[in-house]
Design an enzyme around this catalytic site. Structure first.
Site, PDB file in Angstrom:
ATOM      1  N   HIS A 225       1.305  -1.408   0.441  1.00 32.75           N
ATOM      2  CA  HIS A 225       0.048  -0.038   0.120  1.00 32.75           C
ATOM      3  C   HIS A 225       1.016   1.162   0.095  1.00 32.75           C
ATOM      4  O   HIS A 225       1.816   0.915  -0.464  1.00 32.75           O
ATOM      5  CB  HIS A 225      -1.036  -0.184   1.044  1.00 32.75           C
ATOM      6  CG  HIS A 225      -1.713  -1.538   1.137  1.00 32.75           C
ATOM      7  ND1 HIS A 225      -3.173  -1.646   0.526  1.00 32.75           N
ATOM      8  CD2 HIS A 225      -1.306  -2.968   1.596  1.00 32.75           C
ATOM      9  CE1 HIS A 225      -3.568  -2.831   0.714  1.00 32.75           C
ATOM     10  NE2 HIS A 225      -2.661  -2.837   1.672  1.00 32.75           N
TER      11      HIS A 225
ATOM     12  N   GLU B 211      -1.960   0.540   8.130  1.00 31.57           N
ATOM     13  CA  GLU B 211      -0.951  -0.937   7.211  1.00 31.57           C
ATOM     14  C   GLU B 211      -0.214  -0.215   6.374  1.00 31.57           C
ATOM     15  O   GLU B 211       1.341  -0.972   6.883  1.00 31.57           O
ATOM     16  CB  GLU B 211      -2.110  -1.638   6.174  1.00 31.57           C
ATOM     17  CG  GLU B 211      -1.018  -3.413   5.237  1.00 31.57           C
ATOM     18  CD  GLU B 211      -1.841  -3.442   4.569  1.00 31.57           C
ATOM     19  OE1 GLU B 211      -3.059  -3.460   4.393  1.00 31.57           O
ATOM     20  OE2 GLU B 211      -2.017  -4.655   4.193  1.00 31.57           O
TER      21      GLU B 211
ATOM     22  N   HIS C 164       2.632  -6.808   4.280  1.00 26.43           N
ATOM     23  CA  HIS C 164       1.720  -6.606   4.733  1.00 26.43           C
ATOM     24  C   HIS C 164       0.869  -6.198   6.094  1.00 26.43           C
ATOM     25  O   HIS C 164       1.153  -7.829   6.490  1.00 26.43           O
ATOM     26  CB  HIS C 164       0.083  -7.296   3.571  1.00 26.43           C
ATOM     27  CG  HIS C 164       0.582  -7.026   2.277  1.00 26.43           C
ATOM     28  ND1 HIS C 164      -0.500  -6.056   1.526  1.00 26.43           N
ATOM     29  CD2 HIS C 164       1.251  -6.932   1.119  1.00 26.43           C
ATOM     30  CE1 HIS C 164      -0.035  -5.619   0.209  1.00 26.43           C
ATOM     31  NE2 HIS C 164       0.787  -5.960  -0.046  1.00 26.43           N
TER      32      HIS C 164
ATOM     33  N   GLU D 265       1.339 -11.719   5.602  1.00 27.79           N
ATOM     34  CA  GLU D 265       0.353 -11.360   5.924  1.00 27.79           C
ATOM     35  C   GLU D 265       1.011 -11.356   8.162  1.00 27.79           C
ATOM     36  O   GLU D 265       0.504 -12.077   8.786  1.00 27.79           O
ATOM     37  CB  GLU D 265      -0.797 -11.291   5.810  1.00 27.79           C
ATOM     38  CG  GLU D 265      -1.162 -11.512   4.743  1.00 27.79           C
ATOM     39  CD  GLU D 265      -2.165  -9.871   4.670  1.00 27.79           C
ATOM     40  OE1 GLU D 265      -2.160  -9.531   5.174  1.00 27.79           O
ATOM     41  OE2 GLU D 265      -2.894 -10.234   3.075  1.00 27.79           O
TER      42      GLU D 265
HETATM   43 ZN    ZN Z   1      -2.157  -5.333   2.248  1.00 28.33          ZN
END
Ligand code: ZN
Length: 226
Positions: A10, A24, A79, A145
């Site tokens: 992002h 995030e 992420h 993640e």
């Molecule tokens: Zn993400």
């Protein structure tokens, strides 16, 4: 010279998941910065680049294209999860090469064990998904993640020491996968970081100074005679 491409998930107009006062894009920025610093400090034989140095907006294809154009050997996309779950998971593409799977294995193990220094962390598994950055990159590629922003996991995501440990674990995983040589350790230092100097002039004869220097060394305080 191995080429490492880091992808901070992002950024810019796209904050990614947002909850508990966290964004995030800010967490992925920190984790990757910690990873890159750790590699610089501890390893040689590599170059590294990152999709965004600051808060730029990038499409998924731009991220993959930059890594492909540079001819990166490894691509790691970082992420933070959302959806009120808990724990860590990693991804390769459904058609992943054996090298991608090997990279996933080493990264997954390093990151999970680093996280578990901070408490009970659920292993959600080594997964596969048709994510654009995994599909469009031509080199071994893994997406991580790192816990959930919108659950109790957020407590750890607010802990700077945790983010640093997670970043460093990403770096160690990549270094292991590529077999990067470790940098030579700097000059030995005692636990308090000092090198003790024993001045010969303060002793009646040099052998007394030598004896003290040896005693200090035996106790773990590196000493030199000056
Ligand atoms: Zn993400």
């Amino acid at each position: 010279m191995s080429k490492i491409y880091w992808d901070k998930g992002h950024g810019g107009d796209d904050p990614g998941a947002v909850a508990n006062g966290l964004q995030e894009k800010q967490l992925t920025h920190k984790i990757v910065e910690y990873a890159m610093s750790y590699l610089e400090e501890n390893y040689t034989g590599f170059e590294q680049r990152v999709t965004r140095t600051g808060d730029q907006t990038l499409t998924l294809s731009q991220r993959a294209d930059m890594a492909n154009a540079w001819g990166a050997d490894v691509f790691v996309s970082v992420h933070i999860n959302a959806g009120k779950g808990t724990g860590f998971e990693s991804y390769v593409h459904p058609n992943a090469s054996p090298q991608s799977i090997a990279l996933q294995n080493v990264l997954h193990g390093e990151i999970l064990s680093a996280m578990r220094q901070f408490g009970n962390i659920t292993d959600r598994g080594k997964k596969r998904a048709d994510y654009a950055v995994l599909r469009e990159t031509k080199m071994p590629a893994v997406l991580t993640e790192n816990l959930f922003i919108d659950s109790n996991d957020a407590k750890l995501l607010k802990n700077e020491a945790f983010l640093k440990a997670v970043g460093e674990a990403h770096a160690r995983g990549v270094a292991k996968f590529l077999g990067l040589p470790q940098k030579a350790k700097p000059q030995e230092k005692s636990s308090d970081g000092k090198l003790y100097r024993v001045q010969v002039g303060a002793f009646k004869d040099k052998s007394n100074a030598e004896r003290l220097a040896k005693e200090l060394k035996d106790k773990g305080y590196p000493a030199i005679i000056v």
